[in-house]
Design a protein around this motif. Structure first.
Motif: not given
Lengths: 73, 471
Positions: A65, A68-69, A71-73
């Protein structure tokens, strides 16, 4: 072990009279409970292994989590 | 019913079809792999395909599948620990065990949720599967063919479930690997057809996305994973009593749902949603794999759907016997009564797919609170000790009688959890409150419900001498 199963079974036969079971099944329920309780107490192992297993998977989930967070931010 | 040997064939059969504790030698999942493949088939169905098709709409590209897996793992761990482990240890279903948390009458709350979930999904999967088969056969989508096929599916599900759990265990051993291999093959075919670069960069157009905010997109995918994981409480809890060794419960279940399925059937469906423009759940299979390979894929998914419906009906059939009026009925009769509404609903497949799916989605919200309460109760308050015998006692002398059979602390904690979860995120409309962007919905609900139950028990139940908690 056999004595323990018999004792638990006797107690169970007495207790389950109020459980709403078909009378024909009460003896069987009592004996099953007796066998399972004896089995469980004789096999009280692996609890730290269970905690480790669960913590490992939870750690993977939290780490994924966070990564991934990030990475996407 | 025979009063003879406890391990006699007829009595053993009766045990797996009733509330009676199942002895280790009577359990059907004798190895870790047999339980793992059953868990794979539970997820590799129409439901898994729908999740896969939804993920690209979260708006964060391929990261959606990682966010989904993260949410799945975070929710699945407490769900399996609370629903699966006590059931495997005691040989009884998850509703029986949760009497120690909710009380012998308060257990009506999780029982209602479990039955609604199991039957709701059975009634949704039947018309979904009928539509797939009708499409294959070229029948008119709204024709009577769908109703007829739906009825035939329900008949097969009833027949298989009435034969007991051995059948779905044996089927899963072949079906699970076949579905996994097939899904990997479809991923390879998609890469071969579109190229690795296009597959890696696959993304839907902006108008098809639910959000363009990456944080919100991450949290939506995370919450879909968490909701899928929480279904593990009723579903895995229902079958875990058939696992011979408790060491075969946690990792096989989590590996199947959290690793195998997302990397196979869900990934496959997500890629197909972006790369192959087809509106139907399985229409992309013949497009990508050709008529023969695509047809084999569709047949396997149909069989997996039927297998899942059998497991759902079996789980509901065991659980519903907690109602005294049902406990003495014949197993086949119980299953027939449970599936009867589905016969009527088969004639309205579109209404079912639109409305029952919504009801089932909302009803799933309660499992965050239920998981938190049962997890806290079993591991932190009872230190993993539950008296099996008292689970079967409904009189005042029983340990789990609480207040007139109801544990007010547990019911209160779940009620607050449902309200909090729905406030933070509506699972159908995806409308969210402000704090959702900081913590999501499932994690706060798990923490708040668990903390409320713990505090309530320490401050109320234990001082009042209710529930026989160790001091």
């Amino acid at each position: 072990m056999a004595d323990r199963v018999a004792a638990i079974t006797a107690e169970a036969e007495d207790s389950v009279r109020v459980a709403g079971f078909d009378p024909a099944l009460r003896r069987d329920l009592a004996r099953r409970v007796g066998l399972l309780v004896a089995h469980e107490s004789g096999a009280a192992r692996g609890r730290s292994r269970l905690a480790l297993e669960a913590a490992g998977w939870l750690g993977v989930g939290i780490a994924l989590a966070v990564l991934t967070l990030t990475f996407v931010l | 019913m025979s009063q003879g040997s406890t391990t006699g064939g007829e009595v053993a059969r009766r045990a797996v079809e009733s509330r009676l504790p199942v002895l280790p030698e009577e359990r059907v999942f004798t190895t870790a792999s047999s339980f793992l493949w059953t868990c794979v088939t539970l997820g590799a169905t129409g439901a898994g395909l729908l999740v896969g098709k939804a993920l690209p709409h979260a708006g964060i590209g391929s990261a959606a599948i990682l966010a989904f897996v993260a949410g799945l793992l975070v929710a699945l761990v407490p769900a399996v620990l609370a629903g699966g482990i006590p059931s495997a240890r005691l040989g009884v279903d998850t509703i029986e065990v949760s009497k120690s948390s909710f009380g012998v009458r308060g257990v009506a709350l999780p029982l209602g949720g479990l039955i609604l979930l199991c039957l709701g999904w059975t009634f949704v999967l039947a018309p979904m599967t009928a539509t797939i088969l009708a499409d294959m056969g070229g029948a008119a989508p709204d024709g009577q063919a769908r109703a007829g096929i739906g009825l035939a599916i329900l008949a097969v599900v009833w027949l298989f479930a009435s034969r007991g759990p051995e059948l779905f265990e044996r089927l899963a051993v072949y079906l699970g690997p076949a579905l996994t291999i097939l899904s990997f093959a479809f991923v390879v075919l998609l890469i071969g057809r579109f190229g690795m670069t296009a597959v890696a960069a696959a993304k839907l157009p902006a108008e098809a996305l639910l959000t363009t905010d990456p944080r919100r997109g991450f949290l939506i995918a995370f919450e879909w994973g968490a909701a899928t994981g929480l279904v593990g409480w009723p579903l895995l809890g229902g079958v875990a009593r058939l696992v011979r060794d408790e060491r075969h419960v946690v990792t096989p279940a989590i590996f199947a749902w959290g690793v195998v399925n997302p990397l196979s059937i869900i990934l496959c469906a997500a890629l197909a949603e972006v790369l192959v423009a087809d509106g139907s759940p399985l229409g992309w299979m013949p497009i990508v794999g050709g008529a023969l390979f695509g047809g084999v894929g569709i047949v396997l998914v149909v069989v997996a759907n039927v297998n899942l419906m059998v497991i759902l009906l079996y789980t509901a059939g065991v659980a519903v016997q907690h109602l005294p009026a049902v406990a003495r009925a014949r197993w086949e009769g119980i299953l027939a009564a449970l599936i009867a509404p589905g016969i009527y609903l088969s004639f309205f497949p579109d209404w079912v797919l639109d409305n029952v799916t919504t009801v089932v989605t909302y009803s799933g919200v309660m499992f965050a609170g239920i998981t938190a309460v049962t997890f806290t109760d079993y591991y932190f308050l009872r230190r993993q000790e539950v008296e099996t015998l008292d689970l079967f006692r409904t009189d005042r002398a029983g340990r789990y009688y609480f207040w007139r059979g109801v544990n007010l602390c547990a019911i209160g904690a779940v009620t607050v959890g449902i309200a909090l979860d729905l406030w933070l995120l509506d699972p159908v409309t995806l409308e969210a409150a402000g704090p959702f962007l900081w913590a999501g919905a499932t994690i706060p609900t798990l923490i708040v419900s668990g903390a409320l139950h713990y505090a309530g028990t320490r401050l109320l139940s234990i001082p009042a001498g209710r529930g026989s908690y160790p001091s």
